[in-house]
Design a protein around this motif. Structure first.
Motif, PDB file in Angstrom:
ATOM      1  N   ASP A 165       0.858  -1.186   0.000  1.00 39.81           N
ATOM      2  CA  ASP A 165       0.000   0.000   0.000  1.00 39.81           C
ATOM      3  C   ASP A 165       0.898   1.242   0.000  1.00 39.81           C
ATOM      4  OD1 ASP A 165      -2.031  -1.849   0.184  1.00 39.81           O
ATOM      5  OD2 ASP A 165      -2.536  -1.418   2.258  1.00 39.81           O
ATOM      6  N   ASP A 166       1.397   1.649   1.169  1.00 41.13           N
ATOM      7  CA  ASP A 166       2.427   2.680   1.235  1.00 41.13           C
ATOM      8  C   ASP A 166       3.780   2.030   0.947  1.00 41.13           C
ATOM      9  OD1 ASP A 166       0.518   4.503   1.863  1.00 41.13           O
ATOM     10  OD2 ASP A 166       1.008   4.620   3.992  1.00 41.13           O
ATOM     11  N   VAL A 167       4.731   2.828   0.465  1.00 36.92           N
ATOM     12  CA  VAL A 167       6.008   2.260   0.021  1.00 36.92           C
ATOM     13  C   VAL A 167       7.009   2.111   1.164  1.00 36.92           C
ATOM     14  CG1 VAL A 167       7.207   4.437  -0.567  1.00 36.92           C
ATOM     15  CG2 VAL A 167       7.620   2.358  -1.938  1.00 36.92           C
ATOM     16  N   ASP A 168       6.677   2.650   2.350  1.00 41.28           N
ATOM     17  CA  ASP A 168       7.631   2.572   3.458  1.00 41.28           C
ATOM     18  C   ASP A 168       7.938   1.140   3.858  1.00 41.28           C
ATOM     19  OD1 ASP A 168       4.921   2.576   4.321  1.00 41.28           O
ATOM     20  OD2 ASP A 168       5.533   3.051   6.370  1.00 41.28           O
ATOM     21  N   ASP A 169       6.963   0.228   3.704  1.00 39.52           N
ATOM     22  CA  ASP A 169       7.200  -1.177   4.054  1.00 39.52           C
ATOM     23  C   ASP A 169       8.295  -1.786   3.193  1.00 39.52           C
ATOM     24  OD1 ASP A 169       4.524  -2.180   5.800  1.00 39.52           O
ATOM     25  OD2 ASP A 169       4.182  -0.488   4.473  1.00 39.52           O
ATOM     26  N   ALA A 170       8.322  -1.437   1.899  1.00 43.28           N
ATOM     27  CA  ALA A 170       9.349  -1.981   1.010  1.00 43.28           C
ATOM     28  C   ALA A 170      10.735  -1.508   1.440  1.00 43.28           C
ATOM     29  CB  ALA A 170       9.069  -1.564  -0.430  1.00 43.28           C
ATOM     30  N   TYR A 171      10.849  -0.230   1.807  1.00 38.71           N
ATOM     31  CA  TYR A 171      12.130   0.279   2.314  1.00 38.71           C
ATOM     32  C   TYR A 171      12.505  -0.425   3.621  1.00 38.71           C
ATOM     33  CZ  TYR A 171      12.483   4.155  -1.013  1.00 38.71           C
ATOM     34  OH  TYR A 171      12.630   4.909  -2.151  1.00 38.71           O
ATOM     35  N   ALA A 172      11.508  -0.660   4.474  1.00 35.12           N
ATOM     36  CA  ALA A 172      11.789  -1.314   5.760  1.00 35.12           C
ATOM     37  C   ALA A 172      12.307  -2.730   5.550  1.00 35.12           C
ATOM     38  CB  ALA A 172      10.520  -1.338   6.606  1.00 35.12           C
ATOM     39  N   VAL A 173      11.677  -3.476   4.653  1.00 34.73           N
ATOM     40  CA  VAL A 173      12.122  -4.843   4.372  1.00 34.73           C
ATOM     41  C   VAL A 173      13.518  -4.827   3.755  1.00 34.73           C
ATOM     42  CG1 VAL A 173      11.686  -6.874   2.927  1.00 34.73           C
ATOM     43  CG2 VAL A 173       9.803  -5.811   4.189  1.00 34.73           C
ATOM     44  N   ALA A 174      13.756  -3.925   2.811  1.00 34.53           N
ATOM     45  CA  ALA A 174      15.088  -3.831   2.189  1.00 34.53           C
ATOM     46  C   ALA A 174      16.152  -3.502   3.228  1.00 34.53           C
ATOM     47  CB  ALA A 174      15.070  -2.776   1.087  1.00 34.53           C
ATOM     48  N   ALA A 175      15.844  -2.584   4.141  1.00 25.90           N
ATOM     49  CA  ALA A 175      16.812  -2.214   5.181  1.00 25.90           C
ATOM     50  C   ALA A 175      17.091  -3.394   6.099  1.00 25.90           C
ATOM     51  CB  ALA A 175      16.292  -1.026   5.984  1.00 25.90           C
ATOM     52  N   ALA A 176      16.047  -4.122   6.485  1.00 24.08           N
ATOM     53  CA  ALA A 176      16.228  -5.270   7.383  1.00 24.08           C
ATOM     54  C   ALA A 176      17.071  -6.356   6.723  1.00 24.08           C
ATOM     55  CB  ALA A 176      14.874  -5.831   7.797  1.00 24.08           C
ATOM     56  N   LEU A 177      16.830  -6.608   5.445  1.00 21.66           N
ATOM     57  CA  LEU A 177      17.576  -7.645   4.734  1.00 21.66           C
ATOM     58  C   LEU A 177      19.021  -7.221   4.454  1.00 21.66           C
ATOM     59  CD1 LEU A 177      14.843  -8.809   2.189  1.00 21.66           C
ATOM     60  CD2 LEU A 177      15.725 -10.112   4.133  1.00 21.66           C
ATOM     61  N   SER A 178      19.291  -5.927   4.513  1.00 18.00           N
ATOM     62  CA  SER A 178      20.631  -5.413   4.213  1.00 18.00           C
ATOM     63  C   SER A 178      21.492  -5.231   5.453  1.00 18.00           C
ATOM     64  CB  SER A 178      20.520  -4.066   3.485  1.00 18.00           C
ATOM     65  OG  SER A 178      19.783  -4.181   2.291  1.00 18.00           O
ATOM     66  N   ASP A 179      20.887  -5.218   6.626  1.00 17.72           N
ATOM     67  CA  ASP A 179      21.596  -4.895   7.866  1.00 17.72           C
ATOM     68  C   ASP A 179      22.223  -6.156   8.457  1.00 17.72           C
ATOM     69  OD1 ASP A 179      22.488  -4.036  10.320  1.00 17.72           O
ATOM     70  OD2 ASP A 179      20.673  -2.920  10.802  1.00 17.72           O
ATOM     71  N   THR A 180      23.542  -6.174   8.576  1.00 18.39           N
ATOM     72  CA  THR A 180      24.222  -7.354   9.106  1.00 18.39           C
ATOM     73  C   THR A 180      23.954  -7.565  10.592  1.00 18.39           C
ATOM     74  OG1 THR A 180      26.217  -6.031   9.507  1.00 18.39           O
ATOM     75  CG2 THR A 180      26.067  -7.196   7.398  1.00 18.39           C
ATOM     76  N   ARG A 181      23.422  -6.545  11.268  1.00 21.13           N
ATOM     77  CA  ARG A 181      23.103  -6.693  12.684  1.00 21.13           C
ATOM     78  C   ARG A 181      21.766  -7.379  12.917  1.00 21.13           C
ATOM     79  NH1 ARG A 181      24.820  -0.563  13.958  1.00 21.13           N
ATOM     80  NH2 ARG A 181      24.002  -0.426  11.832  1.00 21.13           N
ATOM     81  N   LEU A 182      21.019  -7.568  11.844  1.00 14.33           N
ATOM     82  CA  LEU A 182      19.735  -8.256  11.925  1.00 14.33           C
ATOM     83  C   LEU A 182      19.764  -9.515  11.065  1.00 14.33           C
ATOM     84  CD1 LEU A 182      17.252  -5.247  11.465  1.00 14.33           C
ATOM     85  CD2 LEU A 182      18.180  -6.163  13.613  1.00 14.33           C
ATOM     86  N   LYS A 183      19.049 -10.521  11.510  1.00 17.10           N
ATOM     87  CA  LYS A 183      18.839 -11.706  10.690  1.00 17.10           C
ATOM     88  C   LYS A 183      17.348 -11.971  10.619  1.00 17.10           C
ATOM     89  CE  LYS A 183      19.902 -16.576   9.982  1.00 17.10           C
ATOM     90  NZ  LYS A 183      20.612 -17.787  10.482  1.00 17.10           N
ATOM     91  N   VAL A 184      16.792 -11.816   9.436  1.00 16.34           N
ATOM     92  CA  VAL A 184      15.361 -12.038   9.237  1.00 16.34           C
ATOM     93  C   VAL A 184      15.121 -13.541   9.125  1.00 16.34           C
ATOM     94  CG1 VAL A 184      13.371 -11.567   7.780  1.00 16.34           C
ATOM     95  CG2 VAL A 184      15.164  -9.823   8.040  1.00 16.34           C
ATOM     96  N   VAL A 185      14.272 -14.068  10.009  1.00 16.77           N
ATOM     97  CA  VAL A 185      14.011 -15.513  10.014  1.00 16.77           C
ATOM     98  C   VAL A 185      12.634 -15.845   9.441  1.00 16.77           C
ATOM     99  CG1 VAL A 185      15.549 -15.906  11.957  1.00 16.77           C
ATOM    100  CG2 VAL A 185      13.114 -15.529  12.385  1.00 16.77           C
TER     101      VAL A 185
END
Length: 322
Positions: free
Chosen positions: A52-72
């Motif tokens: 819907d809003d595009v902020d979610d896409a940026y949020a997912v991209a940031a989470a997948l790019s951040d080495t301090r996070l691991k998306v499970v």
């Protein structure tokens, strides 16, 4: 056969030898340094109404790019959840990740246009998986898991109702939602914020559940990129850069409100408190979907002010923007 006492003697002797060696090296001006410990990434599960809003896409991209996070794991929440899951599947493939299960929550009515539908419909559907079951598996596999809640809270409330014991194994919930002291513009009066207002009963259940809660309301999530910031993000050295440009164009063509990166804030702040410092507070959700400050023991830690320098620096760093 060596006795336990003998084994202990060998260990002690080895320790003495190492200690003496360290002492000799110290006398010779040689410093022994402990090996650098690389911190383990924080495990997160993303629940999102992407598309819907595009902020979610940026949020997912940031989470997948951040080495301090691991998306499970990730789940599409609210509205056309199956199409949201397809969109998530497309972003996961851009990241080269094949280990992230993608789930769909219960489909609901949605008053908001799915602005990025054309891109989402081009993506393959993931293997069928319902959000409650996916969350349950992730939490039981990783007790203490962090839930990044970027949508109306229906999926979380369903898990709480169906399996409260597993729900209470969640480490913390970092939630974008609510409006504590301002609304959708600086200095405006608080309103019933979208994520809360779309499913008031679910929000009330999650806020009252007792799991550690971090709340990122409108007070701290009105992060709007200016022209220079959009240009930096468009030129980012990221597998997501071109797609985010395309999704932003689709969103901006469908929305009169422009791009505000609400959902990116909890993603960036969940492991870097400087981005959005938290204040203990008691919040209740009233019948109209307002998040009200209340007297009594704190049930949440709330960010009331975003550190914009830290926010943009961190986002640009995650996405490789200059």
């Amino acid at each position: 056969m060596e006795t336990r006492q003998g084994a202990g003697y060998v260990v002690k002797a080895a320790w003495v030898v190492l200690t003496m060696a360290g002492s000799v090296l110290a006398q010779q001006g040689v410093t022994l340094r402990a090996p650098t410990r690389i911190p383990k990434p924080t495990l997160v599960y993303i629940d999102t109404d992407i598309g819907d809003d595009v902020d979610d896409a940026y949020a997912v991209a940031a989470a997948l790019s951040d080495t301090r996070l691991k998306v499970v794991g990730m789940a599409g929440a609210f509205g056309d959840t199956a199409l949201r899951a397809r969109m998530l599947n497309g972003l996961v493939k851009l990241a080269g990740r094949t280990d992230i299960p993608i789930a769909s929550g219960t489909k609901t009515a949605n008053p908001t246009e799915f602005s990025q539908r054309a891109w989402a419909e081009k993506q393959a559907a993931p293997a069928p998986l319902m959000a409650v079951e996916a969350m349950r598996r992730a939490i039981l596999t990783h007790p203490g898991l962090v839930i990044l809640e970027l949508a109306p809270e229906r999926n979380l409330a369903d898990l709480l109702r169906e399996d409260p014991a597993t729900f209470h194994k969640i480490g913390r919930i970092a939630l974008m939602g609510g409006a504590v002291r301002q609304g959708y513009s600086p200095g405006s009066k608080p309103v019933a914020e979208y994520n809360i207002a779309q499913d008031v009963a679910s929000a009330q259940a999650v806020f009252a559940a007792g799991v550690p809660l971090e709340v990122y309301p409108l007070d701290s999530t009105l992060a709007t990129p200016d022209a220079a910031e959009k240009q930096r993000l468009a030129q980012a050295k990221s597998p997501f850069a071109a797609t985010l440009v395309e999704l932003t164009r689709m969103h901006d063509a469908a929305s009169k409100y422009g791009t505000t990166l609400y959902d990116v804030v909890p993603v960036l702040a969940v492991e870097e408190g400087a981005v959005c410092p938290l204040t203990p507070m008691r919040l209740v959700v009233d019948a109209k979907g307002f998040t009200r400050e209340a007297a009594g023991a704190a049930n949440a830690r709330v960010c009331l002010k975003l550190d914009e320098g830290s926010f943009w620096g961190r986002l640009n760093g995650d996405l490789g923007a200059r």
